[in-house]
Enzyme design. Structure first.
Site, PDB file in Angstrom:
ATOM      1  N   ASN A 171       0.790  -1.223   0.000  1.00  0.00           N
ATOM      2  CA  ASN A 171       0.000   0.000   0.000  1.00  0.00           C
ATOM      3  C   ASN A 171       0.837   1.296   0.000  1.00  0.00           C
ATOM      4  O   ASN A 171       0.841   2.039  -0.980  1.00  0.00           O
ATOM      5  CB  ASN A 171      -0.939  -0.091   1.217  1.00  0.00           C
ATOM      6  CG  ASN A 171      -1.873   1.076   1.375  1.00  0.00           C
ATOM      7  OD1 ASN A 171      -1.534   2.198   1.060  1.00  0.00           O
ATOM      8  ND2 ASN A 171      -3.072   0.832   1.889  1.00  0.00           N
ATOM      9  N   TYR A 205       6.892 -16.221  -0.224  1.00  0.00           N
ATOM     10  CA  TYR A 205       6.506 -15.202   0.760  1.00  0.00           C
ATOM     11  C   TYR A 205       5.582 -15.794   1.812  1.00  0.00           C
ATOM     12  O   TYR A 205       4.666 -16.542   1.499  1.00  0.00           O
ATOM     13  CB  TYR A 205       5.798 -14.026   0.071  1.00  0.00           C
ATOM     14  CG  TYR A 205       5.446 -12.937   1.058  1.00  0.00           C
ATOM     15  CD1 TYR A 205       6.379 -11.974   1.419  1.00  0.00           C
ATOM     16  CD2 TYR A 205       4.184 -12.902   1.661  1.00  0.00           C
ATOM     17  CE1 TYR A 205       6.060 -10.994   2.353  1.00  0.00           C
ATOM     18  CE2 TYR A 205       3.866 -11.927   2.595  1.00  0.00           C
ATOM     19  CZ  TYR A 205       4.806 -10.976   2.936  1.00  0.00           C
ATOM     20  OH  TYR A 205       4.497 -10.017   3.858  1.00  0.00           O
ATOM     21  N   ASP A 235       6.945  -2.036  11.203  1.00  0.00           N
ATOM     22  CA  ASP A 235       6.589  -3.368  11.675  1.00  0.00           C
ATOM     23  C   ASP A 235       7.196  -3.793  13.012  1.00  0.00           C
ATOM     24  O   ASP A 235       6.521  -4.315  13.867  1.00  0.00           O
ATOM     25  CB  ASP A 235       6.990  -4.417  10.631  1.00  0.00           C
ATOM     26  CG  ASP A 235       6.356  -4.151   9.270  1.00  0.00           C
ATOM     27  OD1 ASP A 235       5.911  -3.025   9.005  1.00  0.00           O
ATOM     28  OD2 ASP A 235       6.313  -5.100   8.464  1.00  0.00           O
ATOM     29  N   ARG A 295      16.264  -8.643  11.062  1.00  0.00           N
ATOM     30  CA  ARG A 295      14.833  -8.941  11.005  1.00  0.00           C
ATOM     31  C   ARG A 295      14.263  -9.178  12.414  1.00  0.00           C
ATOM     32  O   ARG A 295      15.008  -9.378  13.366  1.00  0.00           O
ATOM     33  CB  ARG A 295      14.598 -10.181  10.130  1.00  0.00           C
ATOM     34  CG  ARG A 295      15.046 -10.032   8.699  1.00  0.00           C
ATOM     35  CD  ARG A 295      14.185  -9.112   7.868  1.00  0.00           C
ATOM     36  NE  ARG A 295      12.782  -9.523   7.841  1.00  0.00           N
ATOM     37  CZ  ARG A 295      11.827  -8.844   7.215  1.00  0.00           C
ATOM     38  NH1 ARG A 295      12.111  -7.708   6.617  1.00  0.00           N
ATOM     39  NH2 ARG A 295      10.588  -9.267   7.224  1.00  0.00           N
ATOM     40  N   GLU A 301      16.722  -1.081   1.410  1.00  0.00           N
ATOM     41  CA  GLU A 301      15.453  -0.869   2.113  1.00  0.00           C
ATOM     42  C   GLU A 301      15.581   0.273   3.117  1.00  0.00           C
ATOM     43  O   GLU A 301      14.714   1.134   3.229  1.00  0.00           O
ATOM     44  CB  GLU A 301      15.086  -2.177   2.831  1.00  0.00           C
ATOM     45  CG  GLU A 301      13.774  -2.146   3.562  1.00  0.00           C
ATOM     46  CD  GLU A 301      13.324  -3.547   3.973  1.00  0.00           C
ATOM     47  OE1 GLU A 301      14.140  -4.484   3.916  1.00  0.00           O
ATOM     48  OE2 GLU A 301      12.147  -3.695   4.360  1.00  0.00           O
TER      49      GLU A 301
HETATM   50  C1  GLC Z   1       8.240  -3.929   5.504  1.00  0.00           C
HETATM   51  C2  GLC Z   1       8.094  -2.518   6.066  1.00  0.00           C
HETATM   52  C3  GLC Z   1       6.833  -1.880   5.508  1.00  0.00           C
HETATM   53  C4  GLC Z   1       6.882  -1.915   3.997  1.00  0.00           C
HETATM   54  C5  GLC Z   1       7.162  -3.325   3.474  1.00  0.00           C
HETATM   55  C6  GLC Z   1       7.449  -3.331   1.984  1.00  0.00           C
HETATM   56  O1  GLC Z   1       7.216  -4.755   5.894  1.00  0.00           O
HETATM   57  O2  GLC Z   1       8.085  -2.536   7.456  1.00  0.00           O
HETATM   58  O3  GLC Z   1       6.720  -0.566   5.954  1.00  0.00           O
HETATM   59  O4  GLC Z   1       5.711  -1.429   3.461  1.00  0.00           O
HETATM   60  O5  GLC Z   1       8.285  -3.855   4.108  1.00  0.00           O
HETATM   61  O6  GLC Z   1       8.495  -2.447   1.682  1.00  0.00           O
END
Ligand code: GLC
Length: 422
Positions: free
Chosen positions: A33, A80, A161, A194, A391
């Site tokens: 999203n 996934y 997260d 992680r 990332e």
């Molecule tokens: C992780 C991040 C989240 C992001 C996703 C995809 O889950 O915490 O914010 O949208 O990765 O990049």
């Protein structure tokens, strides 16, 4: 610079699955999203058509009740976990059962300001009722007690997260019944970066809970085992509601404008629910027991993006800012380096995300903090020059953290960080 521009462009093109973009290959093989919304800003620098398509495909997954899910599963990728069958959200276009920070309206307003083609404008305008329904869903099901803030039901919903703000509320979530599963994130990233197993069990327990009540938003919002008022989503929703209001006025939609104004006023007066007078910052608060996380994070500084706070609150926030600046090499770490939970390379416990930097920086510039704005812009630029498009970034060494060739980091370069700094 030209080299980085080309690389960023290439990342977006490689991660483009035709109408939607994956955050990175392998680790995140679906449409996310808030990633998509930020990615649209990157596409808009060279292809407005494609930028709008990114938002349109995201909203194809909108639920009848208005929610826009955090993941859209257009394919089933066995690499996934947890995939569509684990969420079992009962949608024709399979999706997860929770949302993510609502940056879409803010992004659509930015695209609207830039669009000059009539067809583009018409497509953006057609998104308005969908954005409105999304924000109404937030008001109904993520502010069930009318506090004026966003109460989240899963850490994944906040986009941050594994932030230590969830540690305490998450520890109350029972997970002894969780069915055996195999994590797939560790196939793609270093375990030291992680979440731990104990955390992961609880994330899955919350997914199983949602599934057990058929993702009924009212039950989850009123009785769920995890109900935490999130500072990041609250500030982002407020900002996005202001964008939505500008769009409603632009389209002469007085009825929607009046409802959005009510939401904005409720948040403006409710946001102090998140002000922790002990730490002197905005932070998350567990609505089940009223306890603050007491942590300064990069989301605390989104108060600038939402433009909330009295002069004293702003001064307190800026004092934290200066202290953290002195403790770390690059801004803005996802957790206060002075906290015992800080970890420079672990997911949302220290690393820097370019997208959060962008929102914080914009807020700083809008409240007249020009020097601090430049500081964040310069730091983001230096980080990308050093480590390119991972990332996230280690705030002490500047090294990349998590996955590589990330769409939203590339998008932030193209849309913002590549600019010359005076
Ligand atoms: C992780 C991040 C989240 C992001 C996703 C995809 O889950 O915490 O914010 O949208 O990765 O990049």
């Amino acid at each position: 610079m030209i080299d980085l521009d080309n690389k960023a462009l290439q990342i977006l093109q490689t991660n483009d699955q035709g109408g939607y973009t994956v955050p990175t290959q392998g680790m995140y093989p679906y449409q996310w999203n808030w990633d998509s919304a930020f990615v649209a800003l990157g596409f808009a620098t060279f292809d407005m058509d494609r930028a709008i398509a990114e938002i349109e495909t995201l909203f194809e997954a909108q639920w009848d009740n208005g929610m826009v899910p955090h993941i859209v599963f257009r394919v089933d990728d066995p690499g996934y976990f947890p995939g569509p069958s684990v969420w079992n959200a009962g949608q024709t276009l399979p999706s997860s059962g929770i949302t993510q920070p609502p940056v879409a309206a803010f992004v659509v307003e930015s695209l609207w300001k830039r669009a000059n083609d009539e067809d583009h404008k018409a497509r953006l305008k057609a998104l308005f009722p969908k954005l409105f329904a999304y924000h109404k869903w937030f008001k109904t099901y993520r502010d069930y007690e009318n506090l004026g803030v966003v109460v989240t039901v899963h850490p994944w919903e906040t986009g941050r997260d594994n932030c230590p703000e969830w540690d305490e509320p998450l520890s109350a979530v029972k997970c002894d019944h969780v069915a055996p599963y195999k994590r797939r994130d560790l196939d793609h990233a270093d375990a030291a970066m992680r979440p731990t197993m104990a955390e992961y069990d609880r994330y899955i327990a919350l997914v199983e809970y949602g599934r057990s009540v058929d993702w009924d938003p009212e039950i989850i919002a009123s009785q769920g085992p995890f109900r935490v008022a999130d500072v990041g989503m609250t500030m982002i929703l407020l900002r996005s509601n202001k964008s939505l209001l500008n769009l409603a006025n632009e389209y002469g939609d007085a009825e929607s404008a009046s409802e959005i104004t009510t939401w904005i006023n409720q948040t403006k007066s409710g946001v102090d629910y998140l002000w922790d007078d002990e730490t002197k910052t905005y932070c998350c608060r567990d609505t089940i027991n009223g306890r603050f996380s007491g942590l300064v994070t990069n989301a605390s500084f989104l108060s600038f993006f939402a433009n909330v706070g009295s002069p004293d609150q702003r001064a307190r926030q800026l004092a934290h800012w200066d202290r953290i600046t002195a403790e770390t090499k690059f801004m803005v770490p996802s957790c206060d380096p002075a906290s015992s939970s800080f970890d420079a390379s672990r997911y949302w416990r220290g690393p820097i995300w370019a997208v959060v930097n962008y929102m914080v920086a914009l807020g700083l510039s809008e409240i007249g903090e020009a020097l601090r704005y430049q500081q964040v812009l310069q730091d983001t630029k230096t980080l990308i020059e050093l480590s390119e498009f991972p990332e996230a970034f280690n705030p002490i060494t500047g090294e990349g953290s998590g996955g590589e060739s990330f769409s939203w980091t590339a998008a932030m370069w193209l849309a913002w960080a590549q600019q010359d700094i005076n």
